[in-house]
Design a protein around this motif. Sequence first.
Motif, short mmCIF file in Angstrom:
data_model
loop_
_atom_site.label_atom_id
_atom_site.label_comp_id
_atom_site.label_asym_id
_atom_site.label_seq_id
_atom_site.Cartn_x
_atom_site.Cartn_y
_atom_site.Cartn_z
N PRO A 1 42.73 -27.29 76.30
CA PRO A 1 43.05 -27.90 75.10
C PRO A 1 43.25 -27.15 74.01
O PRO A 1 43.91 -26.83 73.08
CB PRO A 1 41.94 -28.69 74.78
CG PRO A 1 40.75 -28.08 75.23
CD PRO A 1 41.22 -27.55 76.79
N SER B 1 41.90 -38.72 83.55
CA SER B 1 41.22 -38.36 82.20
C SER B 1 42.07 -37.30 81.61
O SER B 1 42.61 -36.28 82.05
CB SER B 1 39.91 -37.53 82.89
OG SER B 1 39.90 -36.55 83.61
N PRO B 2 42.09 -37.03 80.17
CA PRO B 2 42.99 -36.31 79.43
C PRO B 2 42.48 -34.96 79.62
O PRO B 2 42.25 -34.15 78.40
CB PRO B 2 42.86 -36.72 78.06
CG PRO B 2 41.86 -37.59 78.04
CD PRO B 2 41.48 -38.15 79.28
N ASP B 3 42.29 -34.09 80.77
CA ASP B 3 41.82 -32.66 80.89
C ASP B 3 42.85 -32.32 81.57
O ASP B 3 42.46 -31.56 82.67
CB ASP B 3 40.50 -32.89 81.63
CG ASP B 3 39.77 -31.62 81.20
OD1 ASP B 3 40.11 -30.69 80.79
OD2 ASP B 3 38.50 -31.56 81.81
N TRP B 4 43.94 -32.04 81.01
CA TRP B 4 45.12 -31.24 81.73
C TRP B 4 44.82 -29.84 81.78
O TRP B 4 45.17 -29.30 82.95
CB TRP B 4 46.31 -31.46 81.08
CG TRP B 4 47.12 -32.95 81.07
CD1 TRP B 4 46.21 -33.89 81.25
CD2 TRP B 4 48.32 -33.18 80.76
NE1 TRP B 4 47.14 -34.94 81.30
CE2 TRP B 4 48.45 -34.51 80.98
CE3 TRP B 4 49.62 -32.53 80.60
CZ2 TRP B 4 49.71 -35.29 80.78
CZ3 TRP B 4 50.69 -33.32 80.19
CH2 TRP B 4 50.82 -34.59 80.50
N GLN C 1 39.11 -22.90 80.25
CA GLN C 1 39.24 -23.81 81.68
C GLN C 1 38.90 -22.83 82.92
O GLN C 1 38.21 -23.40 83.80
CB GLN C 1 40.58 -24.11 82.02
CG GLN C 1 41.23 -25.04 80.72
CD GLN C 1 40.23 -26.33 80.51
OE1 GLN C 1 39.59 -26.81 81.33
NE2 GLN C 1 40.24 -26.68 79.16
N ALA D 1 34.98 -22.72 82.92
CA ALA D 1 34.57 -24.10 83.50
C ALA D 1 34.69 -24.12 85.06
O ALA D 1 33.63 -25.01 85.52
CB ALA D 1 35.29 -25.35 82.85
N ASP E 1 31.15 -25.66 86.18
CA ASP E 1 31.08 -27.13 86.28
C ASP E 1 30.60 -27.32 87.56
O ASP E 1 31.07 -26.99 88.58
CB ASP E 1 32.58 -27.64 86.02
CG ASP E 1 32.35 -29.25 85.71
OD1 ASP E 1 31.80 -29.89 86.57
OD2 ASP E 1 33.16 -29.52 84.98
N ARG F 1 41.95 -35.36 87.12
CA ARG F 1 41.95 -34.79 85.89
C ARG F 1 43.30 -34.84 85.37
O ARG F 1 43.30 -34.93 83.70
CB ARG F 1 41.67 -33.35 86.12
CG ARG F 1 40.17 -33.01 86.69
CD ARG F 1 39.31 -33.41 85.49
NE ARG F 1 37.77 -33.07 86.05
CZ ARG F 1 36.80 -33.13 85.31
NH1 ARG F 1 36.76 -33.66 83.78
NH2 ARG F 1 35.68 -32.67 85.58
N LEU G 1 41.97 -28.04 82.69
CA LEU G 1 41.11 -28.04 83.85
C LEU G 1 41.84 -28.23 85.04
O LEU G 1 41.68 -27.69 85.91
CB LEU G 1 39.92 -28.83 83.68
CG LEU G 1 38.75 -28.48 84.72
CD1 LEU G 1 38.35 -27.24 84.93
CD2 LEU G 1 37.42 -29.49 84.52
N TRP H 1 49.54 -24.30 80.93
CA TRP H 1 48.80 -25.17 80.72
C TRP H 1 47.31 -24.86 80.58
O TRP H 1 46.43 -25.05 79.93
CB TRP H 1 48.94 -26.58 81.16
CG TRP H 1 50.26 -27.20 80.90
CD1 TRP H 1 50.90 -27.13 80.00
CD2 TRP H 1 50.60 -28.48 81.69
NE1 TRP H 1 51.82 -28.07 79.97
CE2 TRP H 1 51.65 -29.01 81.16
CE3 TRP H 1 50.19 -29.16 82.89
CZ2 TRP H 1 52.52 -29.88 81.51
CZ3 TRP H 1 51.11 -30.23 83.26
CH2 TRP H 1 52.30 -30.54 82.64
N SER H 2 46.99 -24.14 81.79
CA SER H 2 45.62 -23.63 82.16
C SER H 2 45.20 -22.66 81.29
O SER H 2 44.12 -22.62 81.05
CB SER H 2 45.64 -22.98 83.61
OG SER H 2 46.18 -21.82 83.64
#
Length: 277
Positions: free
Chosen positions: A41, A243-246, A47, A50, A54, A239, A248, A36-37
């Motif tokens: 997306p 929030s749909p940020d799988w 990611q 980020a 971030d 996350r 990250l 996933w990482s």
Amino acid sequence: MRGTLSDRMGAALLMAPLLLFLVLAYAWPFLGVVKWSFTLPTPGLGQYHALLTDDLVQSVFIRTLRIAAIVTVVSVTAAYAITVVWVRGSPVQRVLAEFCILVPFWISVLTRAFGWVALLSNRGLINTWLQSIGFISEPLTLVRNEFGVIVGMSHFLIPFAVFPLASAMRSLDERVLLAARGLGSSRMRTFWTVFVPMTRSGIIGSALITFVFSLGFFVTPAILGGGRSVMIAELIYLRIFQSPDWGLGAAISVVLVVFVGALMALLFRYVKPKQLV
């Protein structure tokens, strides 16, 4: 030779179900998180880039490391004092110390966290008592901040920090301490110059265990921090689930697991696994 080979094969067969369980329950799902990482997306290293850019993620990482370091110092210091009493105290002192060490294991982390809320909140027992005796006029802010998180985490981790210290203290050669006393050293000087250095492996093991556990805390910071002292485990939860940020969230998880793995490798370099039991 045959006996030795058969013993090894028997041990391998006995370990096989455990290894299979670990692979299916931990390694395989973790590989999915790693995937996933790199793919969510969009495929690539976005990611992980980020993580370096971030500001929110960086601030949470720094806060987590800071709180974990403070909790480690507090827990190991308190555990050292308790362990000295447990290992070298009188029979009554040993029983009381053992009671204080073992009873917390029977209480869930959730119960302990809400117990600290009842003690530290503005209308909790501590503020109410301090106001009743006139020591303070306004309630102290003891919860929903880093202080409350540190108190709750330290309370949970002190019993875990005791066991490596106890193992180190019980393996001391009493003749060395007697020799120091025989040469005219005071009790305090013997303690600081002989006893403490000889338990260095226990201190290192206790500190690393406490620090590693602190990095993954979720329930205690979430309750006692009140959303104002978010740590890395809570950020991963937010996350992934809110929030749909799988991608990250998965990248943060991978970095955390790798970091913890490095710390565990460092731990086993200084402390044998059997010394932690």
